[in-house]
Write a protein that holds these residues in place. Structure first.
Motif, PDB file in Angstrom:
ATOM      1  N   ALA A  60      19.385   4.758  -6.046  1.00 47.97           N
ATOM      2  CA  ALA A  60      18.089   5.334  -5.691  1.00 47.97           C
ATOM      3  C   ALA A  60      17.115   4.204  -5.380  1.00 47.97           C
ATOM      4  CB  ALA A  60      17.557   6.197  -6.832  1.00 47.97           C
ATOM      5  N   ARG A  61      16.537   4.237  -4.197  1.00 52.94           N
ATOM      6  CA  ARG A  61      15.615   3.178  -3.785  1.00 52.94           C
ATOM      7  C   ARG A  61      14.233   3.447  -4.358  1.00 52.94           C
ATOM      8  NH1 ARG A  61      11.986   2.486   0.326  1.00 52.94           N
ATOM      9  NH2 ARG A  61      12.497   4.557   1.167  1.00 52.94           N
ATOM     10  N   ALA A  62      13.604   2.370  -4.827  1.00 50.54           N
ATOM     11  CA  ALA A  62      12.270   2.506  -5.404  1.00 50.54           C
ATOM     12  C   ALA A  62      11.224   2.623  -4.298  1.00 50.54           C
ATOM     13  CB  ALA A  62      11.958   1.299  -6.276  1.00 50.54           C
ATOM     14  N   THR A  63      10.185   3.421  -4.538  1.00 50.66           N
ATOM     15  CA  THR A  63       9.058   3.485  -3.618  1.00 50.66           C
ATOM     16  C   THR A  63       8.080   2.356  -3.936  1.00 50.66           C
ATOM     17  OG1 THR A  63       7.933   5.023  -5.107  1.00 50.66           O
ATOM     18  CG2 THR A  63       9.220   5.977  -3.313  1.00 50.66           C
ATOM     19  N   ARG A  64       7.302   1.991  -2.950  1.00 55.60           N
ATOM     20  CA  ARG A  64       6.337   0.898  -3.157  1.00 55.60           C
ATOM     21  C   ARG A  64       5.082   1.436  -3.851  1.00 55.60           C
ATOM     22  NH1 ARG A  64       5.091  -2.461   2.017  1.00 55.60           N
ATOM     23  NH2 ARG A  64       4.534  -0.381   2.784  1.00 55.60           N
ATOM     24  N   GLU A  65       4.813   0.882  -4.995  1.00 57.84           N
ATOM     25  CA  GLU A  65       3.620   1.274  -5.725  1.00 57.84           C
ATOM     26  C   GLU A  65       2.484   0.311  -5.394  1.00 57.84           C
ATOM     27  OE1 GLU A  65       4.766   1.642  -9.835  1.00 57.84           O
ATOM     28  OE2 GLU A  65       5.551   3.665  -9.471  1.00 57.84           O
ATOM     29  N   ARG A  66       1.387   0.463  -6.096  1.00 63.91           N
ATOM     30  CA  ARG A  66       0.177  -0.278  -5.767  1.00 63.91           C
ATOM     31  C   ARG A  66       0.382  -1.791  -5.802  1.00 63.91           C
ATOM     32  NH1 ARG A  66      -5.775   1.626  -7.686  1.00 63.91           N
ATOM     33  NH2 ARG A  66      -7.012  -0.014  -6.685  1.00 63.91           N
ATOM     34  N   SER A  67       1.163  -2.252  -6.744  1.00 63.48           N
ATOM     35  CA  SER A  67       1.398  -3.695  -6.862  1.00 63.48           C
ATOM     36  C   SER A  67       2.375  -4.217  -5.821  1.00 63.48           C
ATOM     37  CB  SER A  67       1.919  -4.021  -8.258  1.00 63.48           C
ATOM     38  OG  SER A  67       3.157  -3.359  -8.494  1.00 63.48           O
ATOM     39  N   VAL A 111       2.423  -3.126  -2.486  1.00 68.33           N
ATOM     40  CA  VAL A 111       1.888  -3.010  -1.136  1.00 68.33           C
ATOM     41  C   VAL A 111       1.212  -4.321  -0.736  1.00 68.33           C
ATOM     42  CG1 VAL A 111       0.238  -1.777   0.320  1.00 68.33           C
ATOM     43  CG2 VAL A 111       1.590  -0.525  -1.360  1.00 68.33           C
ATOM     44  N   ASN A 112       1.503  -4.767   0.478  1.00 66.43           N
ATOM     45  CA  ASN A 112       0.930  -6.019   0.966  1.00 66.43           C
ATOM     46  C   ASN A 112      -0.353  -5.723   1.753  1.00 66.43           C
ATOM     47  OD1 ASN A 112       0.530  -8.688   1.653  1.00 66.43           O
ATOM     48  ND2 ASN A 112       2.030  -8.667   3.321  1.00 66.43           N
ATOM     49  N   ARG A 164      -7.878  -1.765  -0.997  1.00 70.05           N
ATOM     50  CA  ARG A 164      -7.249  -0.787  -0.106  1.00 70.05           C
ATOM     51  C   ARG A 164      -5.829  -0.401  -0.563  1.00 70.05           C
ATOM     52  NH1 ARG A 164      -9.631   2.334   3.954  1.00 70.05           N
ATOM     53  NH2 ARG A 164     -11.303   1.189   4.940  1.00 70.05           N
ATOM     54  N   LYS A 165      -5.365  -0.948  -1.676  1.00 66.99           N
ATOM     55  CA  LYS A 165      -4.028  -0.621  -2.163  1.00 66.99           C
ATOM     56  C   LYS A 165      -3.989   0.710  -2.913  1.00 66.99           C
ATOM     57  CE  LYS A 165      -2.770  -5.488  -2.819  1.00 66.99           C
ATOM     58  NZ  LYS A 165      -2.323  -6.507  -3.799  1.00 66.99           N
ATOM     59  N   ALA A 166      -5.154   1.307  -3.113  1.00 64.66           N
ATOM     60  CA  ALA A 166      -5.217   2.552  -3.872  1.00 64.66           C
ATOM     61  C   ALA A 166      -4.391   3.647  -3.192  1.00 64.66           C
ATOM     62  CB  ALA A 166      -6.666   2.998  -4.011  1.00 64.66           C
ATOM     63  N   PRO A 167      -3.718   4.494  -3.946  1.00 59.07           N
ATOM     64  CA  PRO A 167      -2.867   5.552  -3.363  1.00 59.07           C
ATOM     65  C   PRO A 167      -3.622   6.523  -2.466  1.00 59.07           C
ATOM     66  CG  PRO A 167      -2.405   5.263  -5.698  1.00 59.07           C
ATOM     67  CD  PRO A 167      -3.617   4.452  -5.414  1.00 59.07           C
ATOM     68  N   ILE A 168      -4.935   6.623  -2.601  1.00 59.91           N
ATOM     69  CA  ILE A 168      -5.697   7.583  -1.805  1.00 59.91           C
ATOM     70  C   ILE A 168      -5.808   7.171  -0.344  1.00 59.91           C
ATOM     71  CG2 ILE A 168      -7.989   6.551  -2.145  1.00 59.91           C
ATOM     72  CD1 ILE A 168      -9.038   9.416  -2.597  1.00 59.91           C
ATOM     73  N   PHE A 169      -5.606   5.881  -0.054  1.00 62.37           N
ATOM     74  CA  PHE A 169      -5.728   5.389   1.317  1.00 62.37           C
ATOM     75  C   PHE A 169      -4.386   5.429   2.043  1.00 62.37           C
ATOM     76  CE2 PHE A 169      -9.242   2.898  -0.738  1.00 62.37           C
ATOM     77  CZ  PHE A 169     -10.264   3.590  -0.120  1.00 62.37           C
ATOM     78  N   ILE A 170      -4.428   5.607   3.363  1.00 63.81           N
ATOM     79  CA  ILE A 170      -3.225   5.521   4.185  1.00 63.81           C
ATOM     80  C   ILE A 170      -2.717   4.086   4.120  1.00 63.81           C
ATOM     81  CG2 ILE A 170      -2.314   5.638   6.520  1.00 63.81           C
ATOM     82  CD1 ILE A 170      -4.308   7.834   7.096  1.00 63.81           C
ATOM     83  N   GLY A 171      -1.436   3.930   3.810  1.00 63.80           N
ATOM     84  CA  GLY A 171      -0.848   2.604   3.668  1.00 63.80           C
ATOM     85  C   GLY A 171      -0.949   2.059   2.261  1.00 63.80           C
ATOM     86  N   GLY A 172      -1.572   2.813   1.371  1.00 57.34           N
ATOM     87  CA  GLY A 172      -1.677   2.376  -0.011  1.00 57.34           C
ATOM     88  C   GLY A 172      -0.396   2.622  -0.780  1.00 57.34           C
ATOM     89  N   GLY A 173      -0.377   2.140  -2.019  1.00 58.64           N
ATOM     90  CA  GLY A 173       0.819   2.295  -2.833  1.00 58.64           C
ATOM     91  C   GLY A 173       1.001   3.730  -3.300  1.00 58.64           C
ATOM     92  N   LYS A 174       2.251   4.086  -3.580  1.00 57.55           N
ATOM     93  CA  LYS A 174       2.577   5.429  -4.048  1.00 57.55           C
ATOM     94  C   LYS A 174       2.220   5.549  -5.526  1.00 57.55           C
ATOM     95  CE  LYS A 174       4.729   9.472  -4.107  1.00 57.55           C
ATOM     96  NZ  LYS A 174       4.260  10.655  -3.376  1.00 57.55           N
ATOM     97  N   ALA A 175       1.533   6.626  -5.887  1.00 61.11           N
ATOM     98  CA  ALA A 175       1.209   6.852  -7.287  1.00 61.11           C
ATOM     99  C   ALA A 175       2.400   7.481  -8.003  1.00 61.11           C
ATOM    100  CB  ALA A 175      -0.012   7.767  -7.402  1.00 61.11           C
TER     101      ALA A 175
END
Length: 209
Positions: free
Chosen positions: A47-54, A56-57, A77-88
């Motif tokens: 199972a591949r991990a999703t990219r979380e806030r830490s 995201v580049n 801008r890494k907050a999950p609420i933004f497009i391109g942000g990390g997954k919560a």
């Protein structure tokens, strides 16, 4: 154990002596269950991990003012609420692997082969040569006379017979594999096990070697 050998034309091909240490073992459900479980667990893809806030580049610069902007407060801008942000609460990386003693795996294969022989679900063919008539319709007619079941696993020798493989490709319930690929799960999930003389030799050599 002596078994009758047939040809694809449903004629007698003599007899073959099967090794009782391979085809005459008393099956045990617990051993077969352990081997099948081991196979299925190792077939699972990781199972591949999703990219979380830490992960995201994106820039770490604070987004907007802390107060007075009329919007929610965000650190970057890494907050999950933004497009391109990390997954919560994203998925974690998982690897599904299991280990099983080699002797238990070998014993499980012997028991699977023995179970088919004991239940009369084992057919031994002289060879899979189609004699120039490698047609699906012709093969289907021959298999009806041989007493094949609803699902059949055909195990050949070191390499697959090309003519038989082509003719059986569109036949429902026929699966073909070389002796090196024989495994407990595939043997048990098919109604009938079909071995060629070469397949028997390769399987016996696999245990003796």
């Amino acid at each position: 154990m002596k078994v009758k050998v047939q040809t694809l034309d449903a004629k007698s091909g003599g007899d073959i002596q099967l090794n009782d240490e391979i085809f005459g073992v008393e099956p045990r459900e617990d051993i077969l269950h352990r081997v099948v479980t081991w196979q299925l667990v190792n077939r699972r893809a990781p199972a591949r991990a999703t990219r979380e806030r830490s992960d995201v580049n994106r820039t770490g610069k604070k987004y907007g003012k802390q107060k007075g902007g009329g919007t929610a407060r965000h650190g970057d801008r890494k907050a999950p609420i933004f497009i391109g942000g990390g997954k919560a609460h994203g998925a974690r990386a998982r690897t599904f692997t299991s280990s099983l003693n080699k002797k238990v795996r070998a014993l499980g294969l012997k028991m699977a082969l023995s179970a088919k022989a004991k239940n009369g679900k084992l057919i031994v063919l002289d060879n899979l040569d189609m004699n120039g008539d490698a047609k699906t319709k012709a093969l289907a007619t021959k298999l009806e006379k041989l007493g094949f079941g609803t699902t059949n696993l055909v195990i050949d020798g070191e390499a697959l017979n090309v003519g038989f493989a082509r003719a059986s490709a569109n036949l429902k319930g026929i699966n073909l594999m070389p002796a090196i690929g024989a495994n407990v799960y595939d043997i048990l999930r098919h109604d009938t096990l079909v071995l060629t003389r070469d397949g028997v030799e390769k399987l016996e050599a696999r245990f003796n070697g």
